[in-house]
Design a protein around this motif. Structure first.
Motif, PDB file in Angstrom:
ATOM      1  N   ASP A   1     -36.501   0.872   0.054  1.00 58.86           N
ATOM      2  CA  ASP A   1     -35.431   0.393  -1.056  1.00 58.86           C
ATOM      3  C   ASP A   1     -34.346   1.513  -1.152  1.00 58.86           C
ATOM      4  O   ASP A   1     -33.228   1.131  -1.059  1.00 58.86           O
ATOM      5  N   VAL A   2     -34.697   2.730  -1.145  1.00 59.55           N
ATOM      6  CA  VAL A   2     -33.918   3.801  -1.384  1.00 59.55           C
ATOM      7  C   VAL A   2     -33.161   3.993  -0.165  1.00 59.55           C
ATOM      8  O   VAL A   2     -32.068   4.199  -0.071  1.00 59.55           O
ATOM      9  N   GLN A   3     -33.751   4.191   1.015  1.00 59.88           N
ATOM     10  CA  GLN A   3     -33.293   4.240   2.224  1.00 59.88           C
ATOM     11  C   GLN A   3     -32.199   3.306   2.708  1.00 59.88           C
ATOM     12  O   GLN A   3     -31.189   3.640   3.286  1.00 59.88           O
ATOM     13  N   THR A   4     -32.390   2.088   2.258  1.00 65.68           N
ATOM     14  CA  THR A   4     -31.630   1.282   2.710  1.00 65.68           C
ATOM     15  C   THR A   4     -30.244   1.126   2.172  1.00 65.68           C
ATOM     16  O   THR A   4     -29.021   0.836   2.544  1.00 65.68           O
ATOM     17  N   LEU A   5     -30.310   1.360   0.875  1.00 65.95           N
ATOM     18  CA  LEU A   5     -29.322   1.678  -0.167  1.00 65.95           C
ATOM     19  C   LEU A   5     -28.383   2.807   0.231  1.00 65.95           C
ATOM     20  O   LEU A   5     -27.280   2.535   0.475  1.00 65.95           O
ATOM     21  N   GLU A   6     -29.079   3.962   0.658  1.00 68.64           N
ATOM     22  CA  GLU A   6     -28.244   4.898   1.105  1.00 68.64           C
ATOM     23  C   GLU A   6     -27.607   4.584   2.638  1.00 68.64           C
ATOM     24  O   GLU A   6     -26.376   4.666   2.738  1.00 68.64           O
ATOM     25  N   LEU A   7     -28.140   3.640   3.437  1.00 70.12           N
ATOM     26  CA  LEU A   7     -27.776   3.499   4.693  1.00 70.12           C
ATOM     27  C   LEU A   7     -26.426   2.222   4.423  1.00 70.12           C
ATOM     28  O   LEU A   7     -25.390   2.630   4.899  1.00 70.12           O
ATOM     29  N   VAL A   8     -26.486   1.455   3.477  1.00 68.25           N
ATOM     30  CA  VAL A   8     -25.461   0.448   3.501  1.00 68.25           C
ATOM     31  C   VAL A   8     -24.073   1.196   2.966  1.00 68.25           C
ATOM     32  O   VAL A   8     -23.321   0.916   3.564  1.00 68.25           O
ATOM     33  N   LYS A   9     -24.371   2.117   2.441  1.00 65.14           N
ATOM     34  CA  LYS A   9     -23.149   2.842   1.654  1.00 65.14           C
ATOM     35  C   LYS A   9     -22.340   3.602   2.641  1.00 65.14           C
ATOM     36  O   LYS A   9     -21.363   3.986   2.711  1.00 65.14           O
ATOM     37  N   GLN A  10     -23.059   3.981   3.875  1.00 60.57           N
ATOM     38  CA  GLN A  10     -22.445   4.549   5.043  1.00 60.57           C
ATOM     39  C   GLN A  10     -21.589   3.784   5.841  1.00 60.57           C
ATOM     40  O   GLN A  10     -20.933   4.231   7.037  1.00 60.57           O
ATOM     41  N   ILE A  11     -21.881   2.424   5.907  1.00 61.13           N
ATOM     42  CA  ILE A  11     -21.331   1.379   6.696  1.00 61.13           C
ATOM     43  C   ILE A  11     -19.728   1.285   6.491  1.00 61.13           C
ATOM     44  O   ILE A  11     -19.533   0.655   5.315  1.00 61.13           O
ATOM     45  N   PRO A  12     -19.073   1.449   7.392  1.00 56.58           N
ATOM     46  CA  PRO A  12     -17.442   1.246   7.222  1.00 56.58           C
ATOM     47  C   PRO A  12     -17.116  -0.388   6.927  1.00 56.58           C
ATOM     48  O   PRO A  12     -17.905  -1.350   7.522  1.00 56.58           O
ATOM     49  N   GLY A  13     -16.329  -0.590   5.879  1.00 57.16           N
ATOM     50  CA  GLY A  13     -16.438  -1.996   5.429  1.00 57.16           C
ATOM     51  C   GLY A  13     -17.144  -2.320   4.122  1.00 57.16           C
ATOM     52  O   GLY A  13     -17.029  -3.241   3.654  1.00 57.16           O
ATOM     53  N   PHE A  14     -18.166  -1.509   3.835  1.00 63.32           N
ATOM     54  CA  PHE A  14     -18.868  -1.674   2.587  1.00 63.32           C
ATOM     55  C   PHE A  14     -17.950  -1.582   1.484  1.00 63.32           C
ATOM     56  O   PHE A  14     -17.438  -0.315   1.314  1.00 63.32           O
ATOM     57  N   LEU A  15     -17.970  -2.363   0.613  1.00 63.16           N
ATOM     58  CA  LEU A  15     -17.021  -2.239  -0.673  1.00 63.16           C
ATOM     59  C   LEU A  15     -17.724  -1.874  -2.034  1.00 63.16           C
ATOM     60  O   LEU A  15     -17.523  -1.372  -2.756  1.00 63.16           O
ATOM     61  N   GLY A  16     -19.098  -2.282  -2.038  1.00 64.95           N
ATOM     62  CA  GLY A  16     -19.852  -2.252  -3.313  1.00 64.95           C
ATOM     63  C   GLY A  16     -21.116  -2.914  -3.405  1.00 64.95           C
ATOM     64  O   GLY A  16     -21.419  -3.716  -2.314  1.00 64.95           O
ATOM     65  N   TYR A  17     -21.712  -3.053  -4.368  1.00 59.54           N
ATOM     66  CA  TYR A  17     -23.296  -3.663  -4.584  1.00 59.54           C
ATOM     67  C   TYR A  17     -23.596  -3.809  -6.006  1.00 59.54           C
ATOM     68  O   TYR A  17     -22.862  -3.040  -6.910  1.00 59.54           O
ATOM     69  N   GLU A  18     -24.295  -4.801  -6.147  1.00 63.23           N
ATOM     70  CA  GLU A  18     -25.175  -5.029  -7.278  1.00 63.23           C
ATOM     71  C   GLU A  18     -26.729  -5.399  -7.193  1.00 63.23           C
ATOM     72  O   GLU A  18     -26.897  -6.061  -6.200  1.00 63.23           O
ATOM     73  N   SER A  19     -27.442  -4.820  -8.046  1.00 60.05           N
ATOM     74  CA  SER A  19     -28.824  -4.985  -8.003  1.00 60.05           C
ATOM     75  C   SER A  19     -29.471  -5.267  -9.402  1.00 60.05           C
ATOM     76  O   SER A  19     -28.899  -4.732 -10.309  1.00 60.05           O
ATOM     77  N   MET A  20     -30.272  -6.188  -9.311  1.00 61.05           N
ATOM     78  CA  MET A  20     -31.164  -6.468 -10.617  1.00 61.05           C
ATOM     79  C   MET A  20     -32.408  -6.999 -10.060  1.00 61.05           C
ATOM     80  O   MET A  20     -32.580  -7.703  -9.204  1.00 61.05           O
ATOM     81  N   LYS A  21     -33.624  -6.188 -11.077  1.00 61.60           N
ATOM     82  CA  LYS A  21     -34.801  -6.719 -10.718  1.00 61.60           C
ATOM     83  C   LYS A  21     -35.442  -6.854 -12.063  1.00 61.60           C
ATOM     84  O   LYS A  21     -34.983  -6.275 -13.229  1.00 61.60           O
ATOM     85  N   HIS A  22     -36.337  -7.764 -11.877  1.00 57.55           N
ATOM     86  CA  HIS A  22     -36.873  -8.052 -13.258  1.00 57.55           C
ATOM     87  C   HIS A  22     -38.413  -8.797 -12.844  1.00 57.55           C
ATOM     88  O   HIS A  22     -38.249 -10.128 -12.238  1.00 57.55           O
ATOM     89  N   GLU A  23     -39.425  -8.202 -13.182  1.00 63.82           N
ATOM     90  CA  GLU A  23     -40.727  -8.949 -13.068  1.00 63.82           C
ATOM     91  C   GLU A  23     -41.004  -9.293 -11.512  1.00 63.82           C
ATOM     92  O   GLU A  23     -41.264 -10.457 -11.351  1.00 63.82           O
ATOM     93  N   GLY A  24     -40.854  -8.556 -10.766  1.00 69.04           N
ATOM     94  CA  GLY A  24     -41.056  -8.990  -9.160  1.00 69.04           C
ATOM     95  C   GLY A  24     -40.117  -9.552  -8.542  1.00 69.04           C
ATOM     96  O   GLY A  24     -40.267 -10.256  -7.340  1.00 69.04           O
TER      97      GLY A  24
END
Lengths: 110, 110
Positions: free
Chosen positions: B34-57
């Motif tokens: 989860d940590v690694q893929t989030l770091e990865l996504v930030k490095q890809i040209p054309g990436f603008l932003g993200y949101e993440s929400m987690k609750h009870e699985g």
């Protein structure tokens, strides 16, 4: 999980209305409108389904639609308009809303 | 709230990759990916932003993109492919994924 109101998940393309919010302090009237607007959305022709997620004052409500005209009917309904006005003036600290065309959709259960 | 990696929220149209999941029992290795893929996504040209929400699985991860080719680069990256394979075989009870073109976007803070 999406609550589909169609016999099976629809085939893309279809449309999504994505509403994301942070609630503020004064939530007077909020719950009643939340219930009422959900009942309303289900009655609008072209409505396909929805998903809702709430956690610690933050929430997402996504409704799915067959076409953009149906979203317009939903957006312009007086109850929805009143809920939006109350949201802006009282309930929300922040929100964003998007209209998006879903170009691919896949779901899997294991 | 969307974590934008652009100086200001982008103007529509842009693209969203929406991933929604229910976690299962065996989450071995999940957090690290989860940590690694989030770091990865930030490095890809054309990436603008993200949101993440987690609750009870249950969780939603939405990434925003300037164009669909950038989403393809992200989708085909070996680390992302490996995470998807582990997700299908181990971590997820359910997921759905969508590619959508955001045609209008508005945000408000009060």
């Amino acid at each position: 999980m999406i609550n589909w109101y169609t016999p099976a998940p629809p085939q893309a393309p279809f449309f999504a209305s994505i509403f994301n919010y942070y609630l503020g302090e004064d939530l007077e009237g909020y719950e009643a409108y939340d219930v009422q607007t959900l009942e309303l959305v289900k009655q609008i022709p072209g409505f396909l389904g929805y998903e809702s997620m709430k956690h610690e004052g933050r929430g997402t409500f996504i409704s799915y639609w067959a076409n953009k005209d149906a979203i317009k009917v939903w957006a312009q309904h007086p109850i929805h308009q009143k809920a939006k006005e109350l949201g802006r003036n009282k309930w929300y600290r922040y929100y964003h809303s998007m209209i998006a065309e879903v170009q691919s959709f896949h779901s899997h259960s294991f």
